[in-house]
Design a protein around this motif. Sequence first.
Motif, PDB file in Angstrom:
ATOM      1  N   ASN A   9     -12.459  -4.455  -6.958  1.00 23.63           N
ATOM      2  CA  ASN A   9     -11.355  -5.308  -7.401  1.00 23.63           C
ATOM      3  C   ASN A   9     -11.108  -5.074  -8.886  1.00 23.63           C
ATOM      4  OD1 ASN A   9      -9.596  -7.350  -8.023  1.00 23.63           O
ATOM      5  ND2 ASN A   9     -10.826  -8.994  -7.118  1.00 23.63           N
ATOM      6  N   LEU A  10      -9.950  -4.557  -9.215  1.00 24.21           N
ATOM      7  CA  LEU A  10      -9.632  -4.288 -10.630  1.00 24.21           C
ATOM      8  C   LEU A  10      -9.603  -5.570 -11.460  1.00 24.21           C
ATOM      9  CD1 LEU A  10      -6.795  -1.641 -10.133  1.00 24.21           C
ATOM     10  CD2 LEU A  10      -9.000  -1.216 -11.224  1.00 24.21           C
TER      11      LEU A  10
ATOM     12  N   ALA B 126      -6.771   2.915  -7.490  1.00 27.91           N
ATOM     13  CA  ALA B 126      -6.075   2.122  -6.453  1.00 27.91           C
ATOM     14  C   ALA B 126      -5.619   3.121  -5.402  1.00 27.91           C
ATOM     15  CB  ALA B 126      -4.893   1.369  -7.039  1.00 27.91           C
TER      16      ALA B 126
ATOM     17  N   GLU C 289      -3.603   9.839  -2.418  1.00 24.06           N
ATOM     18  CA  GLU C 289      -3.738  10.188  -3.844  1.00 24.06           C
ATOM     19  C   GLU C 289      -5.078  10.900  -4.125  1.00 24.06           C
ATOM     20  OE1 GLU C 289      -3.879   6.941  -6.827  1.00 24.06           O
ATOM     21  OE2 GLU C 289      -2.223   7.983  -7.752  1.00 24.06           O
TER      22      GLU C 289
ATOM     23  N   ARG D  66      -2.299   4.401 -10.916  1.00 20.69           N
ATOM     24  CA  ARG D  66      -0.859   4.575 -10.743  1.00 20.69           C
ATOM     25  C   ARG D  66      -0.292   3.592  -9.714  1.00 20.69           C
ATOM     26  NH1 ARG D  66       0.641  10.568  -9.864  1.00 20.69           N
ATOM     27  NH2 ARG D  66      -0.155  10.064  -7.784  1.00 20.69           N
ATOM     28  N   ASN D  67       0.809   3.005 -10.095  1.00 21.98           N
ATOM     29  CA  ASN D  67       1.566   2.130  -9.184  1.00 21.98           C
ATOM     30  C   ASN D  67       0.740   0.959  -8.661  1.00 21.98           C
ATOM     31  OD1 ASN D  67       3.906   3.915  -9.349  1.00 21.98           O
ATOM     32  ND2 ASN D  67       2.554   5.349  -8.291  1.00 21.98           N
TER      33      ASN D  67
ATOM     34  N   ASP E 228     -10.294   0.709  -3.876  1.00 17.29           N
ATOM     35  CA  ASP E 228      -9.155  -0.177  -3.615  1.00 17.29           C
ATOM     36  C   ASP E 228      -9.741  -1.538  -3.249  1.00 17.29           C
ATOM     37  OD1 ASP E 228      -5.961   0.562  -2.893  1.00 17.29           O
ATOM     38  OD2 ASP E 228      -6.676  -1.355  -2.098  1.00 17.29           O
TER      39      ASP E 228
ATOM     40  N   ARG F  14       2.341  12.213  -4.846  1.00 12.17           N
ATOM     41  CA  ARG F  14       3.342  11.333  -5.460  1.00 12.17           C
ATOM     42  C   ARG F  14       3.377  11.615  -6.964  1.00 12.17           C
ATOM     43  NH1 ARG F  14       2.968   4.775  -4.748  1.00 12.17           N
ATOM     44  NH2 ARG F  14       5.100   4.311  -5.335  1.00 12.17           N
TER      45      ARG F  14
ATOM     46  N   THR G  23       2.308   4.681  -0.544  1.00 10.85           N
ATOM     47  CA  THR G  23       1.800   5.859  -1.257  1.00 10.85           C
ATOM     48  C   THR G  23       2.224   7.104  -0.488  1.00 10.85           C
ATOM     49  OG1 THR G  23      -0.191   6.887  -2.206  1.00 10.85           O
ATOM     50  CG2 THR G  23      -0.467   5.853  -0.044  1.00 10.85           C
TER      51      THR G  23
ATOM     52  N   ASN H 109       0.796  -1.233   0.000  1.00 14.43           N
ATOM     53  CA  ASN H 109       0.000   0.000   0.000  1.00 14.43           C
ATOM     54  C   ASN H 109       0.831   1.288   0.000  1.00 14.43           C
ATOM     55  OD1 ASN H 109      -1.526  -2.028   2.312  1.00 14.43           O
ATOM     56  ND2 ASN H 109      -2.603  -1.527   0.437  1.00 14.43           N
TER      57      ASN H 109
HETATM   58  C1  LIG Z   1       1.381   0.763  -4.099  1.00 14.25           C
HETATM   59  S1  LIG Z   1      -0.294   1.207  -3.824  1.00 14.25           S
HETATM   60  C2  LIG Z   1      -0.429   2.598  -4.935  1.00 14.25           C
HETATM   61  C3  LIG Z   1      -1.291   3.700  -4.353  1.00 14.25           C
HETATM   62  C4  LIG Z   1      -1.439   4.954  -5.198  1.00 14.25           C
HETATM   63  N1  LIG Z   1      -2.144   4.673  -6.431  1.00 14.25           N
HETATM   64  C5  LIG Z   1      -0.098   5.592  -5.483  1.00 14.25           C
HETATM   65  O1  LIG Z   1       0.328   5.607  -6.642  1.00 14.25           O
HETATM   66  O2  LIG Z   1       0.537   6.097  -4.545  1.00 14.25           O
HETATM   67  C6  LIG Z   1      -1.175  -0.090  -4.698  1.00 14.25           C
HETATM   68  C7  LIG Z   1      -2.618  -0.249  -4.269  1.00 14.25           C
HETATM   69  O3  LIG Z   1      -3.269  -1.105  -5.200  1.00 14.25           O
HETATM   70  C8  LIG Z   1      -4.222  -1.870  -4.497  1.00 14.25           C
HETATM   71  N2  LIG Z   1      -4.564  -3.076  -5.284  1.00 14.25           N
HETATM   72  C9  LIG Z   1      -3.819  -4.180  -5.501  1.00 14.25           C
HETATM   73  N3  LIG Z   1      -4.518  -5.086  -6.220  1.00 14.25           N
HETATM   74  C10 LIG Z   1      -5.717  -4.533  -6.479  1.00 14.25           C
HETATM   75  C11 LIG Z   1      -6.873  -4.986  -7.178  1.00 14.25           C
HETATM   76  N4  LIG Z   1      -6.936  -6.193  -7.753  1.00 14.25           N
HETATM   77  N5  LIG Z   1      -7.931  -4.161  -7.242  1.00 14.25           N
HETATM   78  C12 LIG Z   1      -7.904  -2.931  -6.653  1.00 14.25           C
HETATM   79  N6  LIG Z   1      -6.839  -2.454  -5.978  1.00 14.25           N
HETATM   80  C13 LIG Z   1      -5.762  -3.260  -5.881  1.00 14.25           C
HETATM   81  C14 LIG Z   1      -3.511  -2.205  -3.187  1.00 14.25           C
HETATM   82  O4  LIG Z   1      -4.413  -2.567  -2.167  1.00 14.25           O
HETATM   83  C15 LIG Z   1      -2.757  -0.909  -2.892  1.00 14.25           C
HETATM   84  O5  LIG Z   1      -3.460  -0.081  -2.010  1.00 14.25           O
END
Ligand SMILES: C[S@@+](CC[C@H](N)C(=O)[O-])C[C@H]1O[C@@H](n2cnc3c(N)ncnc32)[C@H](O)[C@@H]1O
Length: 280
Positions: free
Chosen positions: A203-204, A106, A112, A222-223, A139, A77, A73, A71
Amino acid sequence: MLDNSALHKKVKSILYSLTGITLSENKDIMIANRLHKLKRDTKYSGDIEELLEAIEDGEYQMEFINSFTTNKTHFFREDFHFTDLINRVLPEFAKSGKDIKMYCSASSTGEEPYSMAMTVLEAQETLGKKINATILATDIDTNVLQYAANGIYRYSKSSKEFPQWIKPQKYFKRRVQKTLANEEILIKVKPELQKMVTFQVMNLNDPTYPYEKNYFDVIFCRNVLIYFSTPDQNKILKKLFNHLKMGGTLYLGHSENPHDLINYVQRIGQNIFIKTKELP
Ligand SMILES: C[S@@+](CC[C@H](N)C(=O)[O-])C[C@H]1O[C@@H](n2cnc3c(N)ncnc32)[C@H](O)[C@@H]1O
């Protein structure tokens, strides 16, 4: 009894089926730590193998997902995306008076989408015009969504998180509490920011998304794609793209790629894409 390698293989397979996340090789230490945490969080009395079987049978799935997401972030960012939003996108909406619908796909702990909201309020003040903006933030991890909805963060004056054009005291209230370690204090998002953002679990990896076609003017993705295989990144991008308006903007993380969308967008900056064509 499964050995460590078989146990980790099982974790990867469950994680993939529940979220679409593909864990790369050499994640053994991470998997071991997270399994340990999962066992603690669920207070499961049996061994890890039995816990994984219970998860496969439909129990503790939320706890499993929440343990295995990453997670990381922070506010603003890759701040050039917010600069693009305030300089190019938002003035158009201030001028036309049209509603702007933004999606943060996400959103993790909320930094964000709240950065998107601060950018809107800043644009409104600079341009002297009301901007009707809504921000949907989703998310898969229910813990981070709860954290985001609470809107309480650690902040240190020496932090370089906020760009020069944002004064955090405009958008956050100091919580009455002693200074924490490293001169940090707790700050809470002000209501005008909070009311612009709606947090929802999504859920993406779901086969379809619950939004209208061509609904959003702006999508931040992003990310998060980095946790998926290339074919799965493509599937997610295509699903998201269907919900982006023609002429709308897609922002991707610094190491992410638009893959098959490349012929349907115009790249106008560092991982900033404008939709120019519908997918067939
Ligand atoms: C590294 S964080 C990035 C947060 C923000 N977008 C940023 O760029 O700072 C990744 C996020 O993606 C979410 N994520 C992972 N798999 C996912 C899915 N299948 N559907 C939705 N969100 C998901 C995680 O729970 C996490 O909070």
